[in-house]
Design an enzyme around this catalytic site. Structure first.
Site, PDB file in Angstrom:
ATOM      1  N   ARG A   5       0.819  -0.503  -0.214  1.00 59.13           N
ATOM      2  CA  ARG A   5      -0.419   0.030   0.397  1.00 59.13           C
ATOM      3  C   ARG A   5       0.759   1.609   0.462  1.00 59.13           C
ATOM      4  O   ARG A   5       1.914   1.631   0.774  1.00 59.13           O
ATOM      5  CB  ARG A   5      -0.517   0.295   1.597  1.00 59.13           C
ATOM      6  CG  ARG A   5      -1.736   0.996   1.437  1.00 59.13           C
ATOM      7  CD  ARG A   5      -2.404   1.503   2.836  1.00 59.13           C
ATOM      8  NE  ARG A   5      -3.182   2.501   3.287  1.00 59.13           N
ATOM      9  CZ  ARG A   5      -2.897   3.206   4.566  1.00 59.13           C
ATOM     10  NH1 ARG A   5      -2.110   2.384   4.871  1.00 59.13           N
ATOM     11  NH2 ARG A   5      -3.507   4.231   4.128  1.00 59.13           N
TER      12      ARG A   5
ATOM     13  N   ARG B  54      -9.852  19.098   8.872  1.00 62.22           N
ATOM     14  CA  ARG B  54      -9.440  19.893  10.301  1.00 62.22           C
ATOM     15  C   ARG B  54     -10.052  21.309  10.201  1.00 62.22           C
ATOM     16  O   ARG B  54     -10.632  22.534   9.620  1.00 62.22           O
ATOM     17  CB  ARG B  54      -8.249  20.056   9.366  1.00 62.22           C
ATOM     18  CG  ARG B  54      -7.502  18.491   9.450  1.00 62.22           C
ATOM     19  CD  ARG B  54      -6.086  19.021   8.655  1.00 62.22           C
ATOM     20  NE  ARG B  54      -6.020  17.087   7.732  1.00 62.22           N
ATOM     21  CZ  ARG B  54      -5.135  16.743   8.529  1.00 62.22           C
ATOM     22  NH1 ARG B  54      -4.697  16.210  10.022  1.00 62.22           N
ATOM     23  NH2 ARG B  54      -5.009  15.058   7.375  1.00 62.22           N
TER      24      ARG B  54
ATOM     25  N   THR C 295      -6.203  -1.630  10.387  1.00 65.68           N
ATOM     26  CA  THR C 295      -6.314  -0.585  11.372  1.00 65.68           C
ATOM     27  C   THR C 295      -5.815  -0.975  12.240  1.00 65.68           C
ATOM     28  O   THR C 295      -6.548  -2.149  13.020  1.00 65.68           O
ATOM     29  CB  THR C 295      -7.098   0.286  11.061  1.00 65.68           C
ATOM     30  OG1 THR C 295      -7.434   1.853   9.842  1.00 65.68           O
ATOM     31  CG2 THR C 295      -6.550   1.699  11.681  1.00 65.68           C
TER      32      THR C 295
ATOM     33  N   LYS D  24     -12.763   2.723   0.757  1.00 68.37           N
ATOM     34  CA  LYS D  24     -13.293   2.352   2.364  1.00 68.37           C
ATOM     35  C   LYS D  24     -14.094   2.602   3.389  1.00 68.37           C
ATOM     36  O   LYS D  24     -14.463   3.787   3.023  1.00 68.37           O
ATOM     37  CB  LYS D  24     -11.519   3.354   2.362  1.00 68.37           C
ATOM     38  CG  LYS D  24     -10.571   2.730   2.001  1.00 68.37           C
ATOM     39  CD  LYS D  24      -9.638   3.979   1.808  1.00 68.37           C
ATOM     40  CE  LYS D  24      -9.268   3.702   3.508  1.00 68.37           C
ATOM     41  NZ  LYS D  24      -7.971   4.891   3.533  1.00 68.37           N
TER      42      LYS D  24
END
Length: 493
Positions: free
Chosen positions: A48, A89, A288, A230
């Site tokens: 990846r 953010r 993850t 995802k």
């Protein structure tokens, strides 16, 4: 005349001996060509490339080194380019950080001024006027939890359910609303163009919220590479079936998913996503924090070992390492341990029963009926491998969906197909010349099985293909053959 020295034989890499695949993230700890080689030998099937970090020139060198490994070991390796996606953010603070008081008030506004302990800029105008009273805002991976008191076009007043230190540009998650932003940012578009130019085999689309998010990525890919959605937002879970249908594969991205959902919601949801994707006959990756402690420690915790083992027992096509191989102190050890865990689980006498606990009844097609028959024959007769002849990889995916007890030797004339299948459960793909007749198919299948370690004299193989050859979607032929063991020698003569 002086005799030329014989060419040295290529390095031998036996079949992995496991069906689940390992996807490892490249980064500062692993992008060196020698380390990539060690990780590949330790068990990595696909690499990846995280487009959130690093420059294109750096990534190009990494991909070049991966392609060199392919040539050295004569084994297709998938390159998975993972796009950053539209990360929300906060702005910056006067002193670089501030402290939000527990139960205190804190405002997110549109003012382009440094923040303090009472407010900060939220440079995402699409959120203003969208959020409603009672909805949550999670900052810095959920370490700070805010609840909306009042929201208008200029400011969002919140109560801090969990306060703490907040610093510049920390990420914001909005779990209770569908954010009207495109799945591809300007950066993602540049990164996607780069990935296509580099011949990436898989593209990971981050923060998918709706099926429509996949359409733009598909258009920009122009038919190159496979698209992996995802699943990391609750909004995506609500339309999971549609997203699976429109994608080529699914990743259970438990990082952000674990932030936006309560922790206890993630394990059952992981099983749901794996099961639905498997039922659709598409690869599913569990990702993850699988061996998170190995970023700094040479050995994992028992809980992490159980986590990896459970993903393998669930029948995931691949398990992924993130920072463990990208930036950790023990990248090779992390791959080695993940390989050992997967191998141990697959050798468990109860493994097949657990993997097949999910019922995947065949569709009413000849291809599905024959794929199901492969599983039944392999359970009844001692078989070395299912030899699948395919151009697009579709037949291999249908066989893998049945989770047969033996590996698949996938023979394809397309290197692109062979590389994509590096993330498919049980597939050992080989790019080879196309076939033109039934006799040629049987002869080549036997030779390739011997050459790649899937049989010996007396071993039986299942051959699965479509006639006429070279016609997509024509799978209609199943044949059981027996190896004599001298097929390679006869071919050589």
């Amino acid at each position: 005349m002086e005799k030329r020295p014989a060419k040295p034989a290529p390095p031998k890499l036996d079949p992995r001996g496991r069906k689940v695949k390992i996807l490892a993230t490249t980064g500062p700890a692993s992008r060196d060509p020698e380390m990539l080689r060690r990780l590949f030998r330790a068990g990595v099937d696909a690499f990846r490339v995280n487009m959130s970090h690093g420059e294109h020139a750096q990534h190009a060198e990494t991909i070049k080194a991966i392609r060199a490994l392919e040539k050295e070991f004569h084994r297709p390796i998938a390159v998975f380019c993972d796009l950053q996606g539209p990360k929300l953010r906060v702005g910056k603070f006067k002193d670089g950080k501030a402290v939000i008081r527990h139960s205190g008030h804190f405002t997110l506004d549109r003012r382009d001024e440094p923040g303090d302990e009472t407010r900060v800029q939220l440079p995402h105008p699409e959120l203003f006027g969208l959020l409603e009273k009672g909805q949550r805002l999670l900052i810095n991976d959920g370490k700070i939890r805010l609840r909306v008191i009042k929201a208008d076009e200029d400011a969002i007043l919140c109560s801090a359910e969990v306060g703490g230190v907040i610093s510049d540009r920390k990420g914001v998650n909005v779990p209770d609303a569908e954010i009207p932003i495109p799945a591809l940012t300007a950066k993602d578009r540049k990164d996607l163009a780069f990935a296509v130019e580099q011949g990436a085999d898989w593209i990971g689309l981050s923060f998918v919220q709706r099926p429509e998010d996949l359409a733009e990525a598909r258009r920009l890919m122009g038919g190159y590479g496979a698209l992996c959605a995802k699943i990391e937002k609750p909004m995506a879970v609500r339309r999971l079936d549609e997203i699976i249908e429109l994608s080529d594969g699914i990743m259970v991205a438990r990082g952000d998913l674990g932030v936006e959902l309560d922790p206890e919601d993630v394990p059952p949801l992981q099983k749901t996503i794996v099961n639905k994707t498997r039922t659709a006959g598409k690869p599913v990756i569990v990702a993850t924090q699988m061996l998170e402690s190995m970023i700094e420690s040479p050995s994992p915790t028992r809980a992490e070992v159980s986590d990896v083992a459970n993903a393998v027992y669930d029948g995931a096509d691949a398990v992924m390492l993130s920072a463990e191989t990208a930036a950790g102190d023990w990248p090779e050890e992390a791959v080695t341990i993940m390989h050992r865990i997967a191998t141990k689980v697959e050798n468990d006498p109860e493994y097949l029963a657990r993997v097949r606990f999910l019922d995947t009844p065949p569709d009413a097609t000849t291809a599905d009926a024959l794929s199901h028959a492969c599983m039944t024959i392999a359970d009844t007769v001692k078989i070395g491998a299912v030899t699948v002849f395919t151009g697009s990889g579709s037949t291999a995916r249908r066989v893998a969906r049945e989770r047969p007890s033996v590996p698949m030797l996938v023979l394809t004339p397309s290197m692109r197909t062979a590389r994509r299948l590096a993330l498919l459960w049980g597939a050992h793909a080989v790019a080879t010349k196309d076939i033109g007749s039934f006799e040629e198919m049987i002869a080549k299948g036997k030779r390739m099985a011997l050459r790649h370690g899937f049989g010996e004299a007396g071993s039986k193989l299942i051959a699965l293909a479509g006639v006429p050859f070279g016609t997509p979607g024509s799978t209609n032929l199943l044949h059981v053959v027996t190896l004599t063991g001298d097929e390679l020698e006869k071919h050589g003569s």
